[in-house]
Design a protein around this motif. Structure first.
Motif, short mmCIF file in Angstrom:
data_model
loop_
_atom_site.label_atom_id
_atom_site.label_comp_id
_atom_site.label_asym_id
_atom_site.label_seq_id
_atom_site.Cartn_x
_atom_site.Cartn_y
_atom_site.Cartn_z
N VAL A 371 0.85 -1.20 0.00
CA VAL A 371 0.00 0.00 0.00
C VAL A 371 0.88 1.25 0.00
O VAL A 371 1.88 1.30 0.72
CB VAL A 371 -0.91 0.02 1.25
N LEU A 372 0.51 2.23 -0.82
CA LEU A 372 1.22 3.51 -0.84
C LEU A 372 0.26 4.62 -0.43
O LEU A 372 -0.85 4.72 -0.96
CB LEU A 372 1.74 3.79 -2.27
N LEU A 373 0.66 5.42 0.55
CA LEU A 373 -0.13 6.59 0.96
C LEU A 373 0.61 7.82 0.46
O LEU A 373 1.76 8.05 0.81
CB LEU A 373 -0.24 6.67 2.49
N LEU A 374 -0.06 8.60 -0.40
CA LEU A 374 0.60 9.75 -0.99
C LEU A 374 -0.25 10.97 -0.69
O LEU A 374 -1.46 10.95 -0.93
CB LEU A 374 0.70 9.53 -2.50
N GLY A 375 0.32 12.02 -0.15
CA GLY A 375 -0.53 13.18 0.09
C GLY A 375 0.11 14.27 0.90
O GLY A 375 1.32 14.29 1.14
N ASP A 376 -0.75 15.19 1.33
CA ASP A 376 -0.30 16.39 2.01
C ASP A 376 0.33 16.08 3.37
O ASP A 376 0.04 15.05 3.96
CB ASP A 376 -1.51 17.31 2.24
N PRO A 377 1.15 17.01 3.87
CA PRO A 377 1.65 16.84 5.25
C PRO A 377 0.48 16.92 6.24
O PRO A 377 -0.57 17.45 5.91
CB PRO A 377 2.59 18.04 5.42
N SER A 378 0.69 16.41 7.42
CA SER A 378 -0.29 16.41 8.53
C SER A 378 -1.60 15.72 8.17
O SER A 378 -2.66 16.14 8.56
CB SER A 378 -0.58 17.84 9.03
N THR A 379 -1.51 14.62 7.39
CA THR A 379 -2.73 13.83 7.15
C THR A 379 -2.60 12.44 7.77
O THR A 379 -3.14 11.48 7.28
CB THR A 379 -3.02 13.70 5.64
N ALA A 380 -1.83 12.36 8.87
CA ALA A 380 -1.70 11.14 9.69
C ALA A 380 -1.12 9.95 8.93
O ALA A 380 -1.40 8.82 9.27
CB ALA A 380 -3.06 10.76 10.28
N LYS A 381 -0.28 10.21 7.90
CA LYS A 381 0.30 9.07 7.17
C LYS A 381 1.28 8.32 8.07
O LYS A 381 1.24 7.10 8.18
CB LYS A 381 1.03 9.56 5.91
N SER A 382 2.18 9.08 8.74
CA SER A 382 3.19 8.42 9.58
C SER A 382 2.55 7.73 10.78
O SER A 382 3.06 6.72 11.26
CB SER A 382 4.23 9.44 10.06
N GLN A 383 1.41 8.29 11.26
CA GLN A 383 0.71 7.64 12.38
C GLN A 383 0.22 6.25 11.97
O GLN A 383 0.28 5.30 12.74
CB GLN A 383 -0.50 8.48 12.82
N PHE A 384 -0.29 6.14 10.73
CA PHE A 384 -0.73 4.84 10.22
C PHE A 384 0.43 3.87 10.20
O PHE A 384 0.30 2.71 10.59
CB PHE A 384 -1.32 4.97 8.81
#
Length: 727
Positions: A371-384
């Motif tokens: 899975v790749l999560l691509l997007g803006d900063p502060s959208t909880a990607k690293s939390q996931f």
């Protein structure tokens, strides 16, 4: 007293006058007899003698369970645990003698029948006790039997180790054999020859013995390096290593990256090339483990035959039979993150994974979901990523900028003492059977990113360095998080420009999510109240056990599902999927014809396999062995909201432009052409600032540049920072 006259003979192993402390000094012969009795007579049920049969099946080695030994005689395991170096050779001798007794007589060259010669049998021990942590092994464990677990990160070449050294006296040519200490110990050569000189003969000098290597006896030996499991290392600490020595039939059974549970004797040896400060220090020794039993914990599941209690199994089955299993699991995933329902579903599918398949021609199809999560900063990607790392049974977390190709795959290292090369596995190898979380995926150097192509699709890592050519397993799921090239997701750019990754790597991701930070009043209000609530109630629940218990339950359930359930598609589901795939391909073809350019995210056979894997993981959550058409529909819906949306995102040429906008864009184009001559180069930022001073709108200038770029009038260079006018 009448029994005394019946002529029966009574005997006892007990000596007539027991000495004080006799329990510790039990005679080797008595122990040998007990071991022989155990191998011959231990039975699990009526007339079923497992060790006797195992010895006949494989006369080279015998795997002994310490629990069986305890059931047979309560003293034997304690003897082996306290002094394994003394009693294991006795056990091996007993096994050799029993094997000789079980074998038929053999005809020799003269045709006469004679007893078979005793053979060497290697005894391997195993037990169901819990392993000790590598950090707790101290001086009190020396020469005791220990059990530890970890990952093998390196394996040396096979060497020949002498068991008996053949010596010849230089003076009188007298010969003798000296036994060697097992493990990494050497032989003790006597200083003097015991030959009595004849009159007129020269007496033997001091140190007269010469070693004759050709006539000595040898066994194979190999050293392994065992590292702590990544999940057992305390935060902020470096993982510990332990040297292992394996010999005879255990040699070359282990490749780097394998998870092991080891039974062995904690021993010490004098390091030959120890540092200069320890040169003269005779009392300082290096610890190592002489292996007497190996278990590979990779095969069945992520943790070997995981021991689930009947109550747990009952609870898991009950949960799997309940309604809305999928929904319940998704609510347990990252509960502190608001919204992002689809990403949570994708994380659930990634944790459970599909089914790995082996085809008759030897081709293996991966079952892991990337899975790749691509997007803006502060959208909880690293939390996931952090949540998945904590919940997955095996997980390794790395950051894109801080990891190199060798650190992710495998590196070849030269041993300081022997000067030979050996392999050391990296993150993808250590996470075999689990998940690799890679943060800042876009910041990785392109050549490092290429290194994980093979690991993501073929699930192996091929190495050809410094004369070492080998293939390591890396059956891992990859969860990656990345930012668009400009930092934020720009709706004015095409999807191709926003997702600045190569098609080769994108097609290996099953699900690609574009996570945008949308400014919407109602949603912002809800997110703000959720975050404030999380912060406010963080310290109220000092009872943290409930939270960790919940995480632990999910971890155990994932482990259980991965170990017990390997679903396949049902016939109806397969037909349903086939129709949908063909429809998508036709749709993509039509769109490519209309717009005149290829889709930024290709829809290939890999994406079809992705939907198959997603359907299987949804079936696995219910502990069902068959994926139904309903699972395919859910998987397809998830695929549509992620990868298909990403393919459709950004602006295209059919942008809805009003007459007023068209007029402004035309004006902007005229100004750009006036500002830049053909062949002139200018930075994009400066151009926009210059035109902004003339009263032009920023977004209109950007759009004008974009349209000119699509017509081929301007060209972007230096990562889109500067513009060159072509026509």
């Amino acid at each position: 007293m009448s029994g005394w006259d019946e002529g029966a003979v009574y005997y006892s192993d007990q000596p007539q006058f027991p000495e004080a402390g006799d329990a510790t000094t039990i005679s080797p012969h008595a122990v040998l007899t007990k071991f022989k009795e155990f191998i011959r007579n231990f039975e699990i049920e009526q007339n079923c003698f497992p060790y006797r049969e195992a010895l006949l099946d494989n006369p080279k080695r015998l795997l002994v369970h310490l629990e069986d030994l305890l059931a047979f005689d309560s003293d034997l395991p304690s003897l082996i645990r306290s002094a394994p170096a003394d009693y294991l050779p006795v056990f091996e001798k007993a096994a050799g003698e029993v094997l000789t007794g079980l074998k038929m007589r053999e005809a020799n060259e003269g045709g006469e029948m004679e007893e078979p010669l005793p053979r060497d049998v290697q005894i391997l021990l195993t037990s169901r006790e819990d392993p000790v942590s590598m950090r707790l092994l101290g001086a009190q464990y020396i020469s005791k039997l220990v059990k530890i677990s970890g990952i093998s990160i390196a394996a040396s070449r096979v060497k020949a180790k002498a068991t008996y050294v053949f010596l010849v006296c230089k003076n009188c040519k007298k010969t003798r054999e000296v036994p060697c200490r097992p493990g990494l110990g050497g032989a003790i050569v006597p200083r003097s020859c015991d030959n009595i000189p004849q009159p007129g003969e020269e007496p033997c000098p001091l140190d007269p013995w010469m070693v004759v290597p050709d006539r000595s006896q040898y066994v194979d030996q190999q050293t392994l390096k065992l590292q702590e499991n990544p999940e057992d290392v305390p935060t902020g600490e470096l993982p510990r290593n332990m040297l292992l020595s394996v010999d005879r039939h255990l040699v070359q059974t282990i490749v780097p990256g394998t998870r092991l549970t080891v039974m062995g004797i904690y021993s010490i040896f004098q390091a030959s090339s120890s540092s200069n400060s320890h040169k003269g220090a005779v009392a300082i020794r290096q610890p190592y483990i002489r292996v007497v039993g190996l278990e590979d914990t990779n095969e069945a599941s992520s943790r070997g035959p995981a021991n689930f209690t009947p109550d747990e199994e009952e609870e898991f089955k009950k949960f799997a039979d309940s309604q809305d299993v999928y929904k319940n699991i998704c609510t347990k995933i990252a509960p502190s993150i608001f919204g992002h329902e689809d990403v949570k579903r994708a994380a659930a599918c990634l944790l459970f994974g599909g089914s790995r398949k082996s085809l008759p021609d030897g081709v293996k199809l991966r079952g892991d979901i990337n899975v790749l999560l691509l997007g803006d900063p502060s959208t909880a990607k690293s939390q996931f990523l952090k949540f998945v790392e904590k919940t997955a049974p095996i997980a390794v977390y790395t950051s894109g900028k801080g990891s190199s190709a060798a650190g992710l795959t495998a590196s070849v290292i030269r041993d300081s003492s022997t000067r030979e090369f050996y392999l050391e596995g990296g993150a993808m190898v250590l996470a075999d059977g689990g998940v690799v979380c890679i943060d800042e995926f876009d910041k990785m150097r392109p050549e490092d990113r290429v290194a994980i192509h093979e690991a993501m699709e073929q699930q192996t890592i091929s190495i050809a360095k410094a004369g070492i050519t080998t293939v390591l397993n890396s059956r891992t799921s990859v969860l990656a998080a990345a930012n668009p090239p400009s930092g934020r997701y720009d709706d004015l750019k095409t999807a191709q420009d926003n997702i600045d990754l190569q098609t080769t790597i994108l097609s290996r991701f099953d699900l690609i999510f574009i996570v945008k930070d949308i400014r919407k009043y109602s949603q912002d209000k809800e997110i703000a109240s959720h975050i404030i609530r999380v912060h406010a109630s963080a310290n109220k629940f000092s009872d943290e056990n409930t939270d960790s218990k919940e995480d632990n339950w999910l971890k155990r359930y994932i482990q259980y599902c991965r170990a017990r359930c390997h679903p396949r598609l049902s016939k109806d589901a397969a037909e349903n999927l086939q129709r949908k795939y063909v429809t998508i391909r036709m749709d993509m073809k039509r769109r490519a014809h209309e717009t005149g350019e290829a889709a930024p995210i290709p829809i290939t056979v890999r994406q079809l396999e992705a939907i198959v894997r997603l359907s299987e993981s949804l079936a696995k959550m219910r502990l069902s062995h068959e994926a139904t058409p309903d699972d395919v529909d859910k998987a397809f819906k998830l695929f549509d909201t992620s990868t298909m949306d990403a393919a459709r995102s950004g602006i295209n040429q059919q942008i809805n432009i009003t007459g007023e906008m068209a007029n402004e864009i035309k004006q902007a184009e005229t100004q750009i052409k006036r500002r830049m001559g053909i062949g002139a180069r200018l930075s994009e930022r400066r151009l926009i600032e210059d035109l902004a001073r003339m009263g032009m709108n920023d977004s209109m200038v950007r759009r004008a540049l974009l349209i000119m770029h699509q017509r081929g009038e301007v060209e972007y260079q230096r990562e889109r920072r500067s513009i060159v006018r072509k026509a």
